[in-house]
Design a protein around this motif. Structure first.
Motif, short mmCIF file in Angstrom:
data_model
loop_
_atom_site.label_atom_id
_atom_site.label_comp_id
_atom_site.label_asym_id
_atom_site.label_seq_id
_atom_site.Cartn_x
_atom_site.Cartn_y
_atom_site.Cartn_z
N PHE A 135 58.31 45.33 43.86
CA PHE A 135 58.40 46.77 44.08
C PHE A 135 57.95 47.12 45.49
O PHE A 135 57.31 46.32 46.17
CB PHE A 135 57.58 47.53 43.05
N GLN A 141 40.47 31.62 44.00
CA GLN A 141 41.12 32.81 44.55
C GLN A 141 40.07 33.78 45.09
O GLN A 141 38.92 33.79 44.64
CB GLN A 141 41.93 33.53 43.47
N LYS A 142 40.49 34.60 46.03
CA LYS A 142 39.64 35.71 46.47
C LYS A 142 39.75 36.82 45.43
O LYS A 142 40.82 36.99 44.83
CB LYS A 142 40.11 36.24 47.83
N GLU A 143 38.70 37.61 45.29
CA GLU A 143 38.75 38.62 44.23
C GLU A 143 39.76 39.72 44.56
O GLU A 143 40.25 40.41 43.66
CB GLU A 143 37.37 39.23 43.96
N PRO A 179 44.48 38.08 43.94
CA PRO A 179 44.75 37.24 42.79
C PRO A 179 46.08 36.50 42.94
O PRO A 179 47.06 37.09 43.38
CB PRO A 179 44.81 38.22 41.62
N ARG A 180 46.07 35.20 42.59
CA ARG A 180 47.29 34.40 42.72
C ARG A 180 47.28 33.36 41.62
O ARG A 180 46.22 32.82 41.33
CB ARG A 180 47.30 33.68 44.08
N GLY A 181 48.42 33.08 41.02
CA GLY A 181 48.41 32.09 39.96
C GLY A 181 49.75 31.44 39.70
O GLY A 181 50.80 31.97 40.06
N ARG A 198 44.89 48.57 36.28
CA ARG A 198 45.68 47.56 36.98
C ARG A 198 46.96 48.18 37.52
O ARG A 198 47.33 47.96 38.66
CB ARG A 198 45.95 46.41 36.01
N ASP A 199 47.65 48.97 36.70
CA ASP A 199 48.90 49.57 37.16
C ASP A 199 48.65 50.55 38.31
O ASP A 199 49.41 50.60 39.27
CB ASP A 199 49.61 50.27 36.00
N VAL A 254 47.72 48.33 41.49
CA VAL A 254 48.81 47.55 42.08
C VAL A 254 49.89 48.46 42.67
O VAL A 254 50.35 48.25 43.78
CB VAL A 254 49.41 46.58 41.05
N LYS A 270 37.48 43.60 38.94
CA LYS A 270 36.53 43.04 39.90
C LYS A 270 35.12 43.51 39.55
O LYS A 270 34.16 42.74 39.57
CB LYS A 270 36.92 43.51 41.30
N ASP A 326 44.53 36.35 29.61
CA ASP A 326 45.50 35.94 30.62
C ASP A 326 45.04 36.34 32.03
O ASP A 326 45.71 36.06 33.00
CB ASP A 326 46.87 36.57 30.30
N PHE A 332 42.52 35.37 33.99
CA PHE A 332 41.89 34.48 34.97
C PHE A 332 42.76 33.30 35.39
O PHE A 332 42.28 32.39 36.05
CB PHE A 332 40.52 34.04 34.45
N SER A 333 44.05 33.32 35.00
CA SER A 333 44.93 32.33 35.60
C SER A 333 45.26 32.76 37.03
O SER A 333 45.61 31.94 37.86
CB SER A 333 46.20 32.18 34.76
N CYS A 334 45.12 34.05 37.30
CA CYS A 334 45.36 34.55 38.66
C CYS A 334 44.08 35.13 39.29
O CYS A 334 43.78 34.85 40.44
CB CYS A 334 46.42 35.64 38.66
N HIS A 335 43.36 35.93 38.52
CA HIS A 335 42.14 36.55 39.06
C HIS A 335 41.00 35.55 39.04
O HIS A 335 40.90 34.72 38.14
CB HIS A 335 41.75 37.76 38.23
N THR A 336 40.12 35.67 39.99
CA THR A 336 38.95 34.80 39.99
C THR A 336 38.00 35.23 38.89
O THR A 336 37.87 36.42 38.59
CB THR A 336 38.25 34.81 41.36
N ASN A 374 31.81 38.15 43.15
CA ASN A 374 31.81 38.14 44.61
C ASN A 374 32.43 36.87 45.18
O ASN A 374 31.85 36.19 46.02
CB ASN A 374 30.40 38.30 45.15
N ALA A 375 33.63 36.54 44.69
CA ALA A 375 34.23 35.24 45.00
C ALA A 375 34.38 35.00 46.49
O ALA A 375 34.17 33.89 46.97
CB ALA A 375 35.58 35.14 44.32
N SER A 376 34.74 36.01 47.23
CA SER A 376 35.02 35.75 48.65
C SER A 376 33.76 35.33 49.38
O SER A 376 33.83 34.63 50.39
CB SER A 376 35.63 36.98 49.31
N THR A 416 33.06 31.34 48.33
CA THR A 416 33.92 30.23 48.68
C THR A 416 33.70 29.78 50.12
O THR A 416 34.51 29.10 50.70
CB THR A 416 35.40 30.59 48.47
#
Lengths: 246, 412, 154
Positions: free
Chosen positions: A126, A165-167, A170-172, C71-72, C75, C87, C120, C122-126, C130-132, C135
């Motif tokens: 989109f 991933q960075k918070e 998100p990537r998967g 989320r909607d 995004v 987060k 579903d 955390f297959s994409c979200h950490t 404070n992940a950044s 790491t």
């Protein structure tokens, strides 16, 4: 809407610090930055202007910065170069007739008539109101039709499991992704992208980020006064990424 | 007056029947295993990349979907075009249309990055997407052909026979137009972006669908000891020959158009001259095996042998798969032209031919789709009367006068 | 811009999710009465803050609804308020030891395992707080010295 006490204190502190250090600059930033609860609107149209005359062959600072910013780690992945994510890449272009060579970064061109958005069956591809083209990976089914449709090879399918991933990025596995124009930075009001920042740091200043709709912005003024082009203009997709010197 | 057509279920308790289902079941199991392997590890274990985005599963899936609409031909000729001689075969034709489509869609869905989100594909729609249209075209096709089979089998709803037949015929044209347009609408790529894709896919569906129908018909009749008359088989093989020639014609038209425009010289040179495997598949697979040899087999005295007719059908299917491979994978292997006339290079294969070789899981998944279609057909023949008791000329092919009498009675 | 069909669809999905969740929570409550249930009750430690962004009962029942809605908006519209953001959930609820909401005693996983509902997110979200910041590279020799001198304070 409610702001937690901590948020409020932080905002207050930032405002005070900003006012104390450099009131002028702070004012401009405040004018650009939207508050977190505000939806993006078409009043802005974010874009990039890339001056290939300033882009160095062999320099990959923008690519490296993009990877660091968005948690892309090619070392971690098991697949080949062709299966690893490529949000931004350096392309070397040579005119076989004249021998003229130049180098330029290619990322998602954030078209205003994006073919990827047209073909996406679920609407996961989109375009945001401010012109940034994104993938809503919550509803991406991994059909890859957008990748077939993109004239710039700007999209990557996530071929394997990812960790770390960075918070904010998100990537998967199993979904499609591409350059987000550092949307998390844009929304935060950073006023730049990781690639533009890195390029400036190198002293090249080949990548300029800004609001094409704001007549006072540097990018709007430059595209008004200089000849700029888009890649594959024949398709008339109204890209938000423009180039000088191609 | 001609005898009424009799349909009979197959007994389905012979060793051969069980063995056939067992073999198909094993292939389906292998296909599902391959899917699990691909989805568990991610697509990096296949030959597919960010450059060759759609691979062997899509070759099989698109082939099956295209063939599905073509398999309906025989039924359409009987109902929409009133050819009585084709009527006894109409039920099998409609059955194959559904089962082939199910097989093809299964492959397509099982290759998705997130097949677990099938529910999302059915609840979120972007109506500008040809894919989204296709979801309706495919499900609608199954529903309409399902109704069509019902009106053919149930005498109490006989009055809707013609209407259902015409609806199914129109819908199958729309369906294949949709499938061809998946490629035809892609403005980005040199090999696609052509309006001819839609009609070309329709004519391909005629040919591939009829070839599969012929083989299934000949096998199922032979294995259950039911006769097929020479005259009816002769009609079918002539029709097959015409379709093969038409597919060749469309290939010529497509490439000639591209050859005239300088901007397409790169892709044409790649497919026709120096594309390696794609060039070989084009000339040897698509043109020779899938076109010229079947034409020779079908239109010379050789075709008096039923074995030769069956062989021609097999070659048409192999040539069809080669054609799909050239269109889908060859079209992606050739680099995107972002800077016309320039030499480009990058860390991401810009300006370079992409490498692709089919991996075992992809092939197993594709074959699994074929097996799903065939197993479903085999099973359906046992539970419902799809197959005619006889296709002997005396039973189905009345001489001309009787045929017209029958047709007018039908229309009345 | 959310299309009508999308809204309707999300509503359907939501209804299904809520239906599933309430039924599993209801059965969860039933189990709590039996201490000798074969399925051990989830346990996790919450250390931060005195209360969640909504009352606990509301969150138990409807957290997925809040997250989905947020989320909607995030995004598609770039609305990035903290209150119902994933987060924020993770930052607050991560286990102080593992810094994660997953794992056997992780806030999300322990309860979802108990209720037999797959996550579903955390297959994409950490799954890390404070992940950044986490790491970064491992602390090197110079860093160790700095920490020794300053006691880890900035």
């Amino acid at each position: 809407m409610s702001v937690s006490r901590r948020d409020f204190m932080a905002m207050g502190a930032a405002a005070t610090a900003g006012a104390a250090i450099a009131p002028g600059i702070r004012l401009i930033e405040l004018a650009q930055a939207k508050s977190p609860e505000e939806a993006v609107t078409a009043a802005q149209r974010w874009g990039l202007l890339i001056d290939t005359n300033k882009c160095n062959k062999g320099c990959t600072s923008c690519v490296d910065a993009c990877h660091t910013e968005n948690g892309i780690d090619h070392e971690q992945l098991k697949g080949s170069d062709a299966t690893k994510p490529q949000w931004i890449r350096k392309v070397e272009v040579k005119d076989p007739n004249t021998g003229y060579e130049h180098s330029l970064p290619v990322m998602c061109q954030h078209c205003q008539e994006p073919p990827c958005v047209d073909v996406c069956p679920t609407g996961a591809s989109f375009k945001r109101a401010d012109g940034i083209v994104l993938v809503d990976r919550h509803i991406c089914i991994g059909c890859r039709y957008c990748m077939m449709a993109c004239p710039y090879k700007a999209r990557s399918f996530e071929h394997e499991d990812i960790t770390g991933q960075k918070e904010y990025a998100p990537r998967g596995k199993g979904t499609v992704e591409s350059c987000t124009m550092c949307v998390h930075k844009v929304d935060r009001g950073d006023g730049t992208t990781a690639c533009a920042e890195a390029c400036a740091k190198e002293g090249h200043n080949a990548i300029l980020f800004g609001d094409l709709n704001d007549p006072k912005s540097e990018i709007a003024q430059t595209v008004r006064s200089k000849a700029t082009r888009r890649i594959r203009e024949d398709l008339n997709l109204d890209n938000s990424v423009r180039y000088i010197g191609i | 007056m001609k005898k009424a057509i009799h349909f009979r279920m197959i007994e389905g308790n012979s060793l051969g029947f069980v063995a056939l289902l067992a073999v198909l079941g094993a292939i389906i199991a292998a296909g599902l295993g391959a899917t699990y392997y691909m989805e568990h590890n991610g697509h990096w274990v296949t030959g597919m990349t960010n450059k060759v985005i759609w691979g062997t599963p899509h070759v099989f899936a698109v082939f099956l979907i295209v063939a599905a609409s073509g398999a309906l031909n025989v039924a359409s000729i009987a109902s929409a075009f009133n050819r009585v001689a084709y009527k006894p075969m109409a039920r099998l034709s409609a059955l194959l249309a559904i089962t082939l489509l199910v097989g093809g869609l299964a492959v397509l869905v099982l290759d998705l990055g997130r097949p677990d989100r099938l529910i999302v594909a059915m609840t979120y729609y972007n109506f500008k997407s040809i894919f989204a249209w296709n979801i309706y075209l495919y499900t609608g096709f199954m529903a309409i052909v399902g109704i069509y089979i019902w009106v053919m089998m149930d005498n109490s709803v006989r009055q809707f026979y013609k209407a259902a037949g015409i609806a199914a015929f129109i819908w199958r044209l729309a369906l294949t137009t949709g499938t061809g347009s998946i490629f035809g609408f892609l403005v980005a790529r040199q090999a696609y972006d052509a309006a001819i894709m839609a009609p070309m896919f329709i004519i391909m569906s005629f040919s591939f669908g009829l070839a599969i129908f012929l083989l299934v018909l000949m096998c199922s009749m032979k294995w259950t000891g039911r006769p097929i008359g020479d005259r009816i088989l002769n009609r079918l093989k002539n029709l097959q020959g015409v379709f093969v020639a038409a597919v060749l014609y469309f290939a010529v038209a497509y490439h000639l158009t591209n050859l005239y425009a300088t901007e397409h010289h790169g892709i044409e040179r790649f497919i026709l001259l120096d594309g390696g495997i794609y060039t070989q598949l084009f000339w040897i697979g698509q043109i020779l095996i899938g076109g010229i040899i079947p034409l020779l087999l079908l239109f010379t005295p050789l075709s008096r042998s039923r074995g030769v007719i069956a062989l021609a059908a097999v070659l048409v299917i192999l040539g069809g798969l080669a054609q799909m491979y050239v269109i889908i994978i060859g079209g992606q292997a050739y680099p995107l032209v972002m800077f016309p006339g320039m030499e480009v290079s990058s860390s991401f294969l810009d300006g370079a031919i992409a490498e692709y070789s089919p991996s075992l899981p992809e092939v197993l998944l594709g074959l699994g789709g074929v097996a799903i279609a065939l197993a479903a057909t085999t099973f359906a023949l046992k539970v419902l009367p799809f197959l005619p008791a006889s296709l002997a000329d005396a039973d189905v092919d009345p001489h001309y006068k009787e045929e017209t009498a029958e047709a007018s009675a039908e229309a009345a | 811009m959310l299309r009508k069909s999308q809204k309707f669809a999300s509503l359907l999905v939501l209804l299904a999710a809520v239906g599933l969740a309430t039924s599993s929570i209801a059965s969860g409550h039933g189990d709590e009465k039996h201490d000798n249930s074969r399925v051990p009750l989830p346990k996790h430690s919450i250390t931060k803050g005195d209360k969640c962004v909504e009352p606990t009962e509301v969150m138990r029942k409807s957290h997925m609804e809040f997250i989905l809605h947020h989320r909607d908006k995030t995004v598609h519209q770039g609305i990035r308020t903290k209150q119902h953001s994933l987060k924020n959930c993770v930052n607050c609820h991560a286990d102080p030891e593992t810094k994660s909401v997953l794992g056997k005693d992780g806030f999300c996983e322990s309860c979802h395992t108990y209720a037999a509902v797959s996550i579903d997110c955390f297959s994409c979200h950490t799954d890390k707080a404070n992940a950044s910041k986490q790491t970064m590279r491992p602390i090197d020799a110079i860093g160790q010295k700095v920490i020794a001198i300053t006691g880890g304070e900035k």
